[in-house]
Design a protein around this motif. Structure first.
Motif, mmCIF file in Angstrom:
data_model
loop_
_atom_site.group_PDB
_atom_site.id
_atom_site.type_symbol
_atom_site.label_atom_id
_atom_site.label_comp_id
_atom_site.label_asym_id
_atom_site.label_seq_id
_atom_site.Cartn_x
_atom_site.Cartn_y
_atom_site.Cartn_z
ATOM 1 N N SER A 18 0.797 -1.427 0.144
ATOM 2 C CA SER A 18 -0.017 0.021 0.099
ATOM 3 C C SER A 18 0.980 1.332 -0.063
ATOM 4 C CB SER A 18 -1.034 0.035 1.174
ATOM 5 O OG SER A 18 -0.239 -0.135 2.276
ATOM 6 N N ARG A 19 2.004 1.147 0.523
ATOM 7 C CA ARG A 19 3.059 2.304 0.604
ATOM 8 C C ARG A 19 3.324 2.723 -0.760
ATOM 9 N NH1 ARG A 19 8.498 3.194 3.901
ATOM 10 N NH2 ARG A 19 8.932 5.304 3.300
ATOM 11 N N ARG A 22 0.542 4.155 -2.974
ATOM 12 C CA ARG A 22 0.204 5.515 -2.629
ATOM 13 C C ARG A 22 0.962 6.708 -3.394
ATOM 14 N NH1 ARG A 22 1.728 9.962 0.633
ATOM 15 N NH2 ARG A 22 0.157 11.040 1.455
ATOM 16 N N MET A 43 -4.570 9.674 -3.718
ATOM 17 C CA MET A 43 -3.245 9.429 -2.635
ATOM 18 C C MET A 43 -3.940 9.041 -1.654
ATOM 19 S SD MET A 43 -0.052 11.529 -4.130
ATOM 20 C CE MET A 43 0.917 10.912 -2.972
ATOM 21 N N ALA A 44 -4.887 10.198 -1.010
ATOM 22 C CA ALA A 44 -5.389 10.010 0.409
ATOM 23 C C ALA A 44 -6.450 8.810 0.437
ATOM 24 C CB ALA A 44 -6.153 11.443 0.512
ATOM 25 N N VAL A 46 -6.180 5.990 -1.087
ATOM 26 C CA VAL A 46 -5.219 4.606 -1.037
ATOM 27 C C VAL A 46 -4.504 4.696 0.333
ATOM 28 C CG1 VAL A 46 -4.916 4.429 -3.509
ATOM 29 C CG2 VAL A 46 -3.195 5.503 -2.092
ATOM 30 N N SER A 47 -4.565 5.812 0.793
ATOM 31 C CA SER A 47 -3.892 5.718 2.366
ATOM 32 C C SER A 47 -4.571 5.058 3.680
ATOM 33 C CB SER A 47 -3.283 7.098 2.805
ATOM 34 O OG SER A 47 -2.408 7.489 1.747
ATOM 35 N N ARG A 52 -9.503 2.325 0.623
ATOM 36 C CA ARG A 52 -8.493 1.909 -0.355
ATOM 37 C C ARG A 52 -9.213 0.965 -1.465
ATOM 38 N NH1 ARG A 52 -4.556 -0.942 2.675
ATOM 39 N NH2 ARG A 52 -3.830 1.299 3.143
ATOM 40 N N THR A 107 9.909 7.264 -2.089
ATOM 41 C CA THR A 107 8.744 7.154 -2.913
ATOM 42 C C THR A 107 8.750 7.883 -3.937
ATOM 43 O OG1 THR A 107 6.828 7.906 -1.708
ATOM 44 C CG2 THR A 107 7.597 5.437 -1.567
#
Length: 310
Positions: A18-19, A22, A43-44, A46-47, A52, A107
């Motif tokens: 998941s990191r 993002r 991005m928010a 999937v965090s 997600r 990342t």
């Protein structure tokens, strides 16, 4: 190999965690005009574990080679660019090509590697034009029957180039200057060098306004307005699902005489990108292929209308 697949409705990007997921929206080539705010919103999403699944899903990443070959590829790439994490792009059409995105410790994308069968390695110019930026090749490696071309990454937050006929014409002329000395002689005396897949998802604009042109694998020769028509029909089809509406959009925005436009339309109708409209022999189609087929059929119907105007 289990991975997070993004976007959920038509997975193309695969992230092992998941990191990494993002970071994907910062570099993913959205076809539509997606603002930085929109990318930040994804991005928010999937965090947050519970949210997600609205934009991504767990799915098996099918590789066209063995996993030990994949691990060797990752090691080879790490010798060219800083790579702590990775993500992968796979076309919904089960092509043998796969694209690997390398990420550093923060990342930040450090490189993009195109992996293709060595006998069908894709073309990529080794220089930029005066206007168009072409990603620089950082290294080329071969593992068995696979070639890996490591390129510099596009900047984060890049977006699709908008419809602007005058600007697009300038960019197309610049792409021709890049290609004219790098491709085989023309099969037709009146054809010109073309990028071959000029679309909003392949022509990106960074925060500084620089246009980046990627995916040159279909470069070659074609009619005068082939690239302009390809971009126009790809851009127009993002906002309509009816052939008549698409033709009306093209008539309003292209302003090209019927005969040269018909020549360009005929060229695309004969192009291999529409060969997938033939019935598939593979009953196990991945999510989104039928939607892709319907969109391609709509485009082909519009092209037939233009081709009949001679």
């Amino acid at each position: 190999m289990e991975a997070w697949a993004f976007p959920r409705h038509r997975p193309q990007m695969y992230a092992p965690s998941s990191r990494v997921l993002r970071a994907v929206p910062r570099y993913y080539s959205f076809g539509r005009q997606i603002s930085k705010t929109g990318q930040l919103a994804v991005m928010a999403a999937v965090s947050v574990p519970g949210v997600r699944s609205l934009v991504a899903k767990r799915e098996t990443l099918t590789l066209p080679f063995a996993e030990d070959t994949f691990e060797q590829m990752l090691r080879e790439i790490s010798e060219v660019v800083d790579q702590v994490r990775w993500a992968a792009f796979r076309s919904a059409w089960h092509t043998q090509r796969i694209i690997l995105f390398s990420y550093g410790r923060h990342t930040t994308c450090t490189g993009v590697t195109h992996v293709t069968a060595a006998e069908s390695a894709t073309f990529h110019p080794m220089a930029s034009g005066t206007v168009v930026r072409v990603p620089e090749v950082l290294g080329v490696r071969q593992i068995g029957s696979w070639e890996m071309r490591v390129e510099e990454s596009l900047p984060p937050w890049h977006r699709a180039h908008p419809w602007d006929k005058a600007r697009l014409t300038e960019l197309i002329d610049d792409a021709r200057s890049i290609l004219v000395t790098r491709i085989d002689p023309s099969p037709q005396p009146d054809w010109v060098p073309i990028h071959g897949d000029l679309t909003p998802w392949n022509l990106r604009v960074d925060d500084g306004g620089t246009p980046w042109l990627i995916d040159w694998e279909w470069s070659g020769w074609g009619p005068e307005y082939a690239d302009l028509l390809r971009f126009a029909i790809a851009h127009g089809s993002l906002s309509t699902s009816e052939p008549d509406e698409l033709v009306a959009w093209l008539d309003r925005h292209l302003e090209v005489a019927p005969e040269p436009l018909a020549q360009a339309a005929t060229y695309w109708l004969d192009h291999r990108m529409y060969h997938h409209l033939r019935p598939t022999r593979d009953p196990e189609e991945v999510d989104g292929i039928e939607a892709e087929r319907e969109n391609a059929r709509m485009e082909a119907t519009a092209l037939q209308t233009l081709a009949a105007r001679i």
